[in-house]
Design an enzyme around this catalytic site. Structure first.
Site, PDB file in Angstrom:
ATOM      1  N   GLU A 115       0.843  -1.194   0.000  1.00 26.73           N
ATOM      2  CA  GLU A 115       0.000   0.000   0.000  1.00 26.73           C
ATOM      3  C   GLU A 115       0.879   1.244   0.000  1.00 26.73           C
ATOM      4  O   GLU A 115       1.826   1.346   0.787  1.00 26.73           O
ATOM      5  CB  GLU A 115      -0.884   0.038   1.259  1.00 26.73           C
ATOM      6  CG  GLU A 115      -1.999  -0.988   1.290  1.00 26.73           C
ATOM      7  CD  GLU A 115      -3.263  -0.555   0.543  1.00 26.73           C
ATOM      8  OE1 GLU A 115      -3.276   0.563  -0.020  1.00 26.73           O
ATOM      9  OE2 GLU A 115      -4.215  -1.348   0.527  1.00 26.73           O
ATOM     10  N   ASP A 162      -7.318   1.538  -7.735  1.00 23.79           N
ATOM     11  CA  ASP A 162      -6.007   2.047  -7.333  1.00 23.79           C
ATOM     12  C   ASP A 162      -4.894   1.169  -7.926  1.00 23.79           C
ATOM     13  O   ASP A 162      -5.145  -0.002  -8.201  1.00 23.79           O
ATOM     14  CB  ASP A 162      -5.899   2.070  -5.797  1.00 23.79           C
ATOM     15  CG  ASP A 162      -6.161   0.700  -5.167  1.00 23.79           C
ATOM     16  OD1 ASP A 162      -7.216   0.100  -5.456  1.00 23.79           O
ATOM     17  OD2 ASP A 162      -5.307   0.215  -4.404  1.00 23.79           O
TER      18      ASP A 162
HETATM   19 ZN    ZN Z   1      -6.187  -1.474  -3.458  1.00 21.57          ZN
END
Ligand code: ZN
Length: 324
Positions: free
Chosen positions: A88, A147
């Protein structure tokens, strides 16, 4: 590499205690859409989501939450979770310049280390975004995460890993096409006034850096590729062409049944027609990982070929993949 460590809550990952190392073929890059502290809070409480690593925006500090051998729940697709490490980036992707350079440099160091350690291929088929993960079912595709998004610069990242971009040759029908530009629009017809190839959000109508599709047709200044079950068109320009160091393997030819993963329970995502051709990106073979109350048990061995279905990857299980 040295990391900060935090323990992910037990209800956010599956523990791998099977014999032998976990086969890791992919790294999936995410953006948090939360700030650093909100993300730490989220992964350390029983929210059912985690990632192996989090990279802070302002200083590139790397925090590890889940052991590499364990399966973090980050990709929204069990097969991909089972075969991947999730990273992340602390970022809000709807804002301008969502990623910081110090953070991206830390990402490069982490990717270099992980790809070395687990022999993960340094290319766009194995270092992917959450927006490249196959949907677990055909109907869930519109709700899948987008994302790290169109502002994430793959064309910068992959060469940072020591990968040399291929020399590009003129396109040839029946050979792969690659774009070295970060994103290129795809149209339904060889015409800039034509609608884009799908009516979905912008990220579903873009060819991304490094993705390989088969050239299906040529017109003056336009290249047709097999994409998402049909023909899609992009404008011929510098940075797009046939990679000189292209794959030697014959493409998969239709009819092709594409699934969300190599496992038996994987959902069918698409049936590609007879005339369709897809570039084979990898042959994956290994035991199916089964989650039993938070622990992994090994199931039967499965094999599948990996292709780009559209902006997301897809799997073609071995039994249904005739080769030219
Ligand atoms: Zn994600």
């Amino acid at each position: 590499m040295m990391f900060n460590e935090q323990s992910a809550a037990r209800g956010t990952y599956s523990r791998y205690d099977a014999v032998g190392p976990r086969p890791i073929h992919f790294v999936v890059i995410h953006a948090t859409q939360l700030d650093y502290f909100q993300t730490v809070e989220r992964f350390t409480t029983d929210n059912g989501v985690s990632a192996h690593y989090l990279i802070r925006h302002h200083d590139g500090a790397v925090t590890q939450f889940v052991n590499d051998q364990d399966v973090a729940w980050h990709a929204g697709n069990w097969a991909m979770n089972a075969m991947s490490i999730g990273i992340e980036l602390e970022a809000f992707i709807d804002q301008p310049a969502p990623f910081s350079m110090v953070q991206l440099r830390a990402l490069v160091r982490l990717l270099t280390s992980l790809t070395d350690q687990y022999q993960i291929q340094r290319d766009r088929a194995h270092i992917i975004g959450h927006d490249n993960v196959p949907a677990p079912t055909a109907t869930s595709a519109p709700t899948m995460h987008t994302d790290p998004g169109l502002q994430f610069d793959w064309a910068w990242l992959i060469p940072q890993l020591g990968v040399i971009n291929p020399r590009l040759l003129p396109p040839v029908i029946g050979q792969p096409i690659v774009s070295l530009k970060n994103t290129v629009s795809l149209y339904r017809q060889p015409d800039q006034q034509a609608p884009l190839t799908t009516e979905g959000p912008a990220w579903t109508r873009q060819l991304s850096y490094g993705q390989l599709f088969e050239c299906a047709a040529l017109r003056p200044d336009w290249i047709g590729i097999w994409y998402n079950g049909k023909l899609a068109w992009l404008q011929a320009e510098a940075g797009i062409g046939r990679p000189e160091s292209g794959l030697q393997e014959a493409p998969l030819s239709g009819p092709i049944s594409v699934t969300s993963g190599p496992q038996t329970a994987a959902a069918k995502l698409a049936d590609l027609p007879d005339e369709y051709r897809a570039v084979v990106l990898d042959h994956l073979k290994g035991p199916e990982l089964v989650d039993c109350a938070g622990h992994i048990e090994l199931g039967p061995t499965r094999s599948a070929q990996l292709i780009w279905l559209n902006h997301r990857l897809g799997f073609v299980p071995a039994s249904s993949s005739p080769i030219n």
